[in-house]
Design an enzyme around this catalytic site. Structure first.
Site, short mmCIF file in Angstrom:
data_model
loop_
_atom_site.label_atom_id
_atom_site.label_comp_id
_atom_site.label_asym_id
_atom_site.label_seq_id
_atom_site.Cartn_x
_atom_site.Cartn_y
_atom_site.Cartn_z
N THR A 126 54.03 38.30 -21.24
CA THR A 126 54.41 39.24 -20.18
C THR A 126 55.75 38.90 -19.55
OG1 THR A 126 52.06 39.52 -19.71
CG2 THR A 126 53.61 40.30 -18.04
N SER A 132 51.75 45.85 -20.56
CA SER A 132 51.00 46.37 -21.70
C SER A 132 51.92 46.75 -22.86
CB SER A 132 50.18 47.60 -21.27
OG SER A 132 49.23 47.23 -20.28
N ILE A 157 52.25 33.81 -16.25
CA ILE A 157 51.83 32.94 -17.35
C ILE A 157 50.80 31.94 -16.83
CG2 ILE A 157 52.60 31.41 -19.16
CD1 ILE A 157 53.65 34.37 -19.23
N ARG A 268 16.48 36.07 3.36
CA ARG A 268 16.90 36.88 4.50
C ARG A 268 15.75 37.76 4.98
NH1 ARG A 268 20.23 37.43 8.88
NH2 ARG A 268 20.99 39.59 9.12
N GLN A 338 27.07 43.81 -1.41
CA GLN A 338 26.31 44.79 -0.66
C GLN A 338 24.92 44.26 -0.31
OE1 GLN A 338 27.78 47.55 0.25
NE2 GLN A 338 26.06 48.45 1.36
N GLY A 341 25.16 42.25 2.62
CA GLY A 341 25.62 42.97 3.81
C GLY A 341 26.83 42.31 4.43
N GLU A 365 44.26 40.10 -20.48
CA GLU A 365 43.92 40.19 -21.90
C GLU A 365 43.94 41.64 -22.38
OE1 GLU A 365 43.32 37.82 -24.13
OE2 GLU A 365 43.31 36.08 -22.84
#
Length: 381
Positions: A126, A132, A157, A268, A338, A341, A365
């Protein structure tokens, strides 16, 4: 070993799991918080043969398979995606290119050193203007007598600041598109090599993604890996072999998030009972398990294809596994937050780190959009 369900593979998995519980889990949060790589962990991975896992026994290595690499990467990623990158940390930047495209002289020179488990490598593709679109590489390697003279810059890198050798992809001629790109193994001790900044990232902290600079860097022409001008094809071949390990890391990361969410849900208490007894939470946990099991089955189907040497089927299947599993990891880690919470949004629990890390899996990748194009082209060719 390519049979993921064999007794030998299960023993291997358990040995890695014990090491992770002892060495990785206790420091995973600190690595993320401080964004500093614990260099002492290199020796631990090297001593287990994980860093150099794909070096064949004939060169002094452990002689592992893609399947073994994925099993180990999955176990490490349950606690630290960053440190899971050390499993086969020499594979994409050196071992696989030399095994598939290098000369026997190159293998004899570098693989015994890497087999000792104290050498890190990196791959440099890159650039600031090239992600890409590999055909846009501007770094050049000009032939000058018995040397190549390299000039240019690379970005993002991974592990470039830790590497002893970097596989550099540079333009050796002005061919169209991907033509004219070559791969050259560059010792980082070379004059003209320098490491730039390491930008702060959303996740995957502890392992730096650095800039690399090449300023009239000379390297012997014998360091060319494969044929000149065919570097892009070599890179794609190696990425196809490495993508199943991204899928395995995705499965491990998702499993770690589910494990944390399930433990929390059992402890919980709300409205006088554990939230794990609420149907809404149970359905979320069940869906997470379904997705992980599907991803794991797909991953090890693809590792068997890779280990069998079926290079005709591998490109599309590797893209499918990488895409499905990384998307799955993003969803599972988000759902884990989630389940917890408000607590899931705090750094007191690992699920928010897993969620931040998961996003990278959809990007590196080869982005999942590029993977879908690869799959579509294979289907319609």
């Amino acid at each position: 070993m390519s049979d993921v369900d064999s007794e030998e593979m299960q023993l291997f998995r358990e040995s890695v799991r014990r090491m992770v519980a002892r060495e990785v889990a206790p420091i995973a949060a600190r690595i993320d918080e401080e964004d500093e790589f614990p260099r002492e962990i290199l020796d631990i991975f090297g001593d287990m043969g994980l860093l150099q896992i794909l070096v064949p026994e004939s060169y002094g290595g452990p002689g592992g398979t893609i399947t073994m690499s994925c099993v180990a990467k999955e176990e490490v990623a349950k606690h630290s995606l960053a440190l899971s990158g050390l499993v086969g940390g020499t594979s994409i930047g050196c071992v696989l290119p030399l095994l598939h495209y290098g000369t026997e002289a190159q293998r004899q020179r570098y693989l015994p050193e890497i087999a000792k488990g104290r050498t890190m490598t990196a791959v440099a593709i890159t650039e600031p203007h090239t992600g890409s679109d590999v055909s846009g590489i501007r770094t050049t390697a000009r032939r000058d007598g018995d040397d190549y003279v390299i000039n240019g810059q690379k970005v993002f890198i991974t592990g470039g600041d830790l590497a002893t050798y970097v596989m550099v992809f540079a333009r050796t001629s002005e061919g169209k598109g991907h033509d004219g790109i070559s791969s050259i193994l560059v010792p980082t001790a070379s004059k003209g090599f320098s490491v730039g900044r390491a930008p702060k990232k959303m996740g995957y902290n502890g392992v730096h993604s650095v800039e690399l600079f090449f300023d009239d860097l000379r390297v012997p022409a014998e360091n060319l890996v494969g044929e000149e001008g065919r570097g892009f094809r070599h890179a794609m071949g190696i990425l196809n072999l490495n993508r199943p390990t991204v899928a395995a890391a995705s499965v491990g990361l998702a499993q770690g998030a589910l494990d944390a969410a399930l433990a929390y849900a059992k402890e919980r208490v709300q409205f006088g009972q554990p939230i794990a007894s609420f149907q809404a939470v149970q359905l979320m946990l069940a869906e997470m398990e379904i997705q992980i099991q599907a991803g794991r089955a797909l991953t090890y189907k693809v590792t068997q294809i890779a280990d069998s040497g079926d290079m005709e089927r591998l490109p599309m299947m590797a893209s499918i596994a990488k895409t499905f599993c990384s998307d799955m990891a993003m969803k599972v880690t988000t759902d884990a937050v989630q389940v917890l919470g408000g607590h899931g949004y705090l750094r007191d629990h690992p699920v928010e780190r897993h969620m931040r890390d998961a996003k990278l899996l959809q990007i590196y990748e080869g982005t999942n959009q590029i993977q879908r194009l690869t799959i579509a082209r294979a289907l319609t060719r």
